[in-house]
Design an enzyme around this catalytic site. Sequence first.
Site, mmCIF file in Angstrom:
data_model
loop_
_atom_site.group_PDB
_atom_site.id
_atom_site.type_symbol
_atom_site.label_atom_id
_atom_site.label_comp_id
_atom_site.label_asym_id
_atom_site.label_seq_id
_atom_site.Cartn_x
_atom_site.Cartn_y
_atom_site.Cartn_z
ATOM 1 N N ASP A 199 0.851 -1.189 0.000
ATOM 2 C CA ASP A 199 0.000 0.000 0.000
ATOM 3 C C ASP A 199 0.882 1.233 0.000
ATOM 4 O OD1 ASP A 199 -2.225 -1.589 0.031
ATOM 5 O OD2 ASP A 199 -2.644 -1.350 2.164
ATOM 6 N N ASP A 221 0.547 4.006 1.505
ATOM 7 C CA ASP A 221 0.565 4.811 2.734
ATOM 8 C C ASP A 221 1.320 4.146 3.875
ATOM 9 O OD1 ASP A 221 -1.207 2.770 3.216
ATOM 10 O OD2 ASP A 221 -2.930 4.051 3.646
ATOM 11 N N TRP A 244 -13.517 -1.646 -0.368
ATOM 12 C CA TRP A 244 -12.544 -1.882 0.696
ATOM 13 C C TRP A 244 -12.804 -3.197 1.416
ATOM 14 C CZ3 TRP A 244 -12.948 -2.614 5.938
ATOM 15 C CH2 TRP A 244 -11.727 -2.533 6.667
ATOM 16 N N GLU A 252 -10.071 -8.803 0.501
ATOM 17 C CA GLU A 252 -9.116 -9.483 -0.379
ATOM 18 C C GLU A 252 -7.927 -10.073 0.385
ATOM 19 O OE1 GLU A 252 -7.452 -5.377 -0.096
ATOM 20 O OE2 GLU A 252 -9.455 -6.223 -0.339
ATOM 21 N N ASP A 253 -7.510 -9.413 1.464
ATOM 22 C CA ASP A 253 -6.382 -9.939 2.245
ATOM 23 C C ASP A 253 -6.733 -11.274 2.889
ATOM 24 O OD1 ASP A 253 -4.810 -7.707 1.662
ATOM 25 O OD2 ASP A 253 -5.642 -6.581 3.336
ATOM 26 N N MET A 261 1.761 4.499 9.190
ATOM 27 C CA MET A 261 0.776 4.761 8.148
ATOM 28 C C MET A 261 0.538 6.255 8.043
ATOM 29 S SD MET A 261 -3.222 3.531 7.863
ATOM 30 C CE MET A 261 -2.886 1.937 7.136
ATOM 31 N N HIS A 313 -5.151 9.375 6.660
ATOM 32 C CA HIS A 313 -5.952 9.929 5.570
ATOM 33 C C HIS A 313 -7.384 9.423 5.704
ATOM 34 C CE1 HIS A 313 -6.145 6.035 3.419
ATOM 35 N NE2 HIS A 313 -4.927 5.852 3.920
ATOM 36 N N ARG A 315 -10.815 7.770 4.063
ATOM 37 C CA ARG A 315 -11.010 6.712 3.072
ATOM 38 C C ARG A 315 -11.339 7.343 1.725
ATOM 39 N NH1 ARG A 315 -14.381 2.297 5.335
ATOM 40 N NH2 ARG A 315 -12.345 1.749 6.174
#
Length: 359
Positions: free
Chosen positions: A208, A210, A270, A273-274, A300, A303, A305
């Site tokens: 990712d 971030d 969101w 998938e993980d 991280m 931020h 979403r």
Amino acid sequence: MRDSNLNFGVLHRTCKLLVFFCFVYISATLVYYAKSVNFRLAFVQNHQSHSKTESSKLEAKDAGASELIVTLGSNFSESSEPGHKTLEQCPDPSPLLVGPLRIEFSSPVSLDTVRHENTELHEGGRYTPPDCVALQKVAIIIPFRNRDEHLKFWLYYLHPILRRQQLDYGVYVINQAGDETFNRAKLLNVGYVEALKEYDYNCFVFSDVDLIPMDDRNTYRCFSQPRHLSVSMDKFGFRLPYNQYFGGVSSMSKEQFLKINGFPNNYWGWGGEDDDIYNRLSSKGMSISRPSGAIGKCRMIRHDRDKQNDPNPQRFDRISHTRDTMHKDGINSLSYSVVQVEKDLLYTKITVDVGKPTK
């Protein structure tokens, strides 16, 4: 009678003079001949000595060359190209690592600054160690959309880290075109395919944009088992949220990736998938390896979403059917179209159309 005596006297002196000249001539000839013989002998001896010396030198040179080949055989290629040097393999771990790092996001960075500080890079965000052969060829794949400020921080911190880790690597930013619902996992599949079109990578790090590692000993490469690299994130109080968690930053070898048929393509929005990937790994008998909590620390960038990345309401149902769907939903069913490819010194940005969720 007197004339006769006179003539005889002249003749006698003339003969003596001739004899003297003959003696001088013969003496000079003998001396010259003697010197000539000595010179020839000296020349022959010197020539023989010189030949032996040169022969010895050549033998020594040949022996030295053989010894050089034996000594440096691993340092020079067998290529006939003169001066072509083959380097030793990079050590593991890299001697350039410094350990814990201070990671801050309070001061903005510019891409010009990052470029100026990473002049060793090649176009497309490529780097190869100059003094050794990297242990792995690593493609770092970042799913992306509308995160330019985050990308600047990622590039600012990660390039120096990756260089110190002595990786042969390339950075691929896979940008989803349009404003349809975001599909992180599908973008990772795209990154895998597109990276292999450019180089024979054997390791893939999925990150990712971030997340920044706080310790350069957390090496961005592959291991005997799939690797979860973002072990302890500040978002979760530097703790693993649950044992099956495989999100954030992870790595898989080409063989591991293909064994699970890559990532799912049907997780729009969101989440989910993980856990699907974890189920795939588990179903193939693989386990997750991790660095220690101290080395695996990450920060991280805070931020909100993203728009069009709301929680996926179908994620729990899809996760429960991973074993049934993984063989038909993955790298073997990937479809997309490339919109644009941008080559910067710091990265390769590939903008793609991945479609939209089916109703």
